[in-house]
Design a protein around this motif. Structure first.
Motif, PDB file in Angstrom:
ATOM      1  N   GLN A 280       0.288  -1.729   8.464  1.00 17.04           N
ATOM      2  CA  GLN A 280      -0.414  -0.669   7.751  1.00 17.04           C
ATOM      3  C   GLN A 280      -0.715  -0.991   6.315  1.00 17.04           C
ATOM      4  O   GLN A 280       0.172  -1.522   5.476  1.00 17.04           O
ATOM      5  N   PHE A 281      -2.080  -0.983   6.104  1.00 14.79           N
ATOM      6  CA  PHE A 281      -2.508  -1.382   4.628  1.00 14.79           C
ATOM      7  C   PHE A 281      -2.694  -0.164   4.090  1.00 14.79           C
ATOM      8  O   PHE A 281      -2.610   0.898   4.518  1.00 14.79           O
TER       9      PHE A 281
ATOM     10  N   SER B 207       1.585  -6.571   3.218  1.00 13.52           N
ATOM     11  CA  SER B 207       1.151  -5.147   3.970  1.00 13.52           C
ATOM     12  C   SER B 207       2.678  -4.717   4.397  1.00 13.52           C
ATOM     13  O   SER B 207       3.681  -5.121   4.141  1.00 13.52           O
ATOM     14  N   PHE B 208       2.626  -3.560   5.038  1.00 13.99           N
ATOM     15  CA  PHE B 208       3.772  -2.820   5.391  1.00 13.99           C
ATOM     16  C   PHE B 208       3.820  -3.215   6.973  1.00 13.99           C
ATOM     17  O   PHE B 208       2.772  -2.472   7.860  1.00 13.99           O
ATOM     18  N   TYR B 209       4.733  -3.831   7.406  1.00 16.13           N
ATOM     19  CA  TYR B 209       5.077  -4.326   8.815  1.00 16.13           C
ATOM     20  C   TYR B 209       6.046  -3.099   9.438  1.00 16.13           C
ATOM     21  O   TYR B 209       7.101  -2.821   8.924  1.00 16.13           O
TER      22      TYR B 209
ATOM     23  N   PRO C 107      12.239   1.674   9.939  1.00 14.52           N
ATOM     24  CA  PRO C 107      11.825   1.864   8.600  1.00 14.52           C
ATOM     25  C   PRO C 107      10.855   0.950   7.987  1.00 14.52           C
ATOM     26  O   PRO C 107      10.250   1.573   6.596  1.00 14.52           O
ATOM     27  N   GLY C 108      10.327   0.117   8.328  1.00 15.97           N
ATOM     28  CA  GLY C 108       9.302  -1.026   7.897  1.00 15.97           C
ATOM     29  C   GLY C 108       9.715  -1.681   7.140  1.00 15.97           C
ATOM     30  O   GLY C 108      10.882  -1.871   6.488  1.00 15.97           O
ATOM     31  N   THR C 109       8.808  -2.918   6.967  1.00 17.51           N
ATOM     32  CA  THR C 109       9.121  -3.980   5.994  1.00 17.51           C
ATOM     33  C   THR C 109       7.910  -4.327   4.988  1.00 17.51           C
ATOM     34  O   THR C 109       6.830  -4.582   5.871  1.00 17.51           O
ATOM     35  N   ARG C 110       8.214  -4.014   3.754  1.00 13.98           N
ATOM     36  CA  ARG C 110       7.278  -4.314   2.929  1.00 13.98           C
ATOM     37  C   ARG C 110       6.940  -5.697   2.575  1.00 13.98           C
ATOM     38  O   ARG C 110       8.054  -6.149   1.883  1.00 13.98           O
ATOM     39  N   LEU C 111       6.063  -6.445   2.852  1.00 14.25           N
ATOM     40  CA  LEU C 111       5.926  -7.981   2.870  1.00 14.25           C
ATOM     41  C   LEU C 111       4.898  -8.190   1.566  1.00 14.25           C
ATOM     42  O   LEU C 111       3.803  -7.555   1.462  1.00 14.25           O
ATOM     43  N   LEU C 112       5.168  -9.032   0.536  1.00 11.81           N
ATOM     44  CA  LEU C 112       4.552  -9.275  -0.518  1.00 11.81           C
ATOM     45  C   LEU C 112       4.327 -10.678  -0.725  1.00 11.81           C
ATOM     46  O   LEU C 112       5.288 -11.500  -0.692  1.00 11.81           O
TER      47      LEU C 112
END
Lengths: 109, 118
Positions: free
Chosen positions: B38-39, B90-92, B111-116
């Motif tokens: 999810q962008f 993105s948010f995976y 709960p998602g993983t926020r990757l930067l």
């Protein structure tokens, strides 16, 4: 292309108001539909399934109209905690969820 | 209710490195898990469907050699973003297909993983 269309909003409503969201889906073969709720920067959480006969869960009522290919969600007596993005989801014909972009609801005091 | 965990919750990495994300179903055995991305201000987009013991099915436009998926058990699926680049930030989110008592089968999300990627 299989799509789910929703009004992005935002819907700004006072506490206690009744608010309704609609969404349309393009895949006539889809068998299941859902409403998910997503808070800012969080994962989606299942709010309720949508049945052809309509279903109600407390203040929330969901309905499905197969002839017109649309789904609705009605929220009665809105609470501040209802503020979130509501995702209309087509369960598809193969089990893959197809998400709408979501409708943002903001409930104000 | 069903619980799906994801680890890590957020990660910052340098361009060119690989990042591994784990998704576990804690309450039930999930023969099928899904990976979404999810962008910002966009809807969740399905990347791939992961079936235990078999190769993942990737959606059109998702590079299978870049996004490696392994589903070795009924409770664990992993997504590895290889040679990550800034555009992969993105948010995976993973999900596991399951059915709680009295409910229609659906997907329960981690709960998602926020990757930067810098």
């Amino acid at each position: 292309r299989k799509e789910v269309e929703q009004d992005p909003g935002p819907f700004n409503v006072p506490e206690g108001a009744t608010v309704a969201f609609n969404c349309t889906y393009s895949n006539s073969a889809s068998q299941s539909f859902f409403w998910y709720r997503q808070d800012c920067r969080k994962e989606p959480k299942l709010l309720m399934s949508v049945y052809s006969s309509g279903n109600e869960d407390g203040r929330f009522t969901a309905q499905l109209n197969r002839a017109s290919q649309y789904i609705s969600l009605l929220i009665r007596d809105s609470k501040l905690s209802d503020s979130a993005t509501y995702l209309c989801v087509d369960g598809g014909s193969q089990g893959n969820l197809i998400f709408g972009k979501g409708t943002k609801l903001s409930v104000k005091p | 209710g069903a619980v799906v965990s994801q680890h890590p919750s957020r990660v910052i990495c340098k361009s060119g490195t690989s990042v591994k994300i784990e998704c576990r179903s804690l309450d039930f055995q999930a023969t099928t898990m899904f990976w979404y991305r999810q962008f910002p201000k966009q809807s969740l987009m399905l990347m791939a469907t992961s079936n235990e013991g078999s190769k993942a099915t990737y959606e059109q436009g998702v590079e299978k050699d870049k996004f490696l998926i392994n589903h070795a058990s009924l409770t664990l699926s992993t997504l590895t973003v290889t040679s990550a680049h800034p555009e992969d930030s993105s948010f995976y989110i993973c999900s596991a297909a399951g059915r709680l008592a009295g409910r229609q089968e659906t997907q329960y999300f981690g709960p998602g993983t926020r990757l930067l990627v810098l």
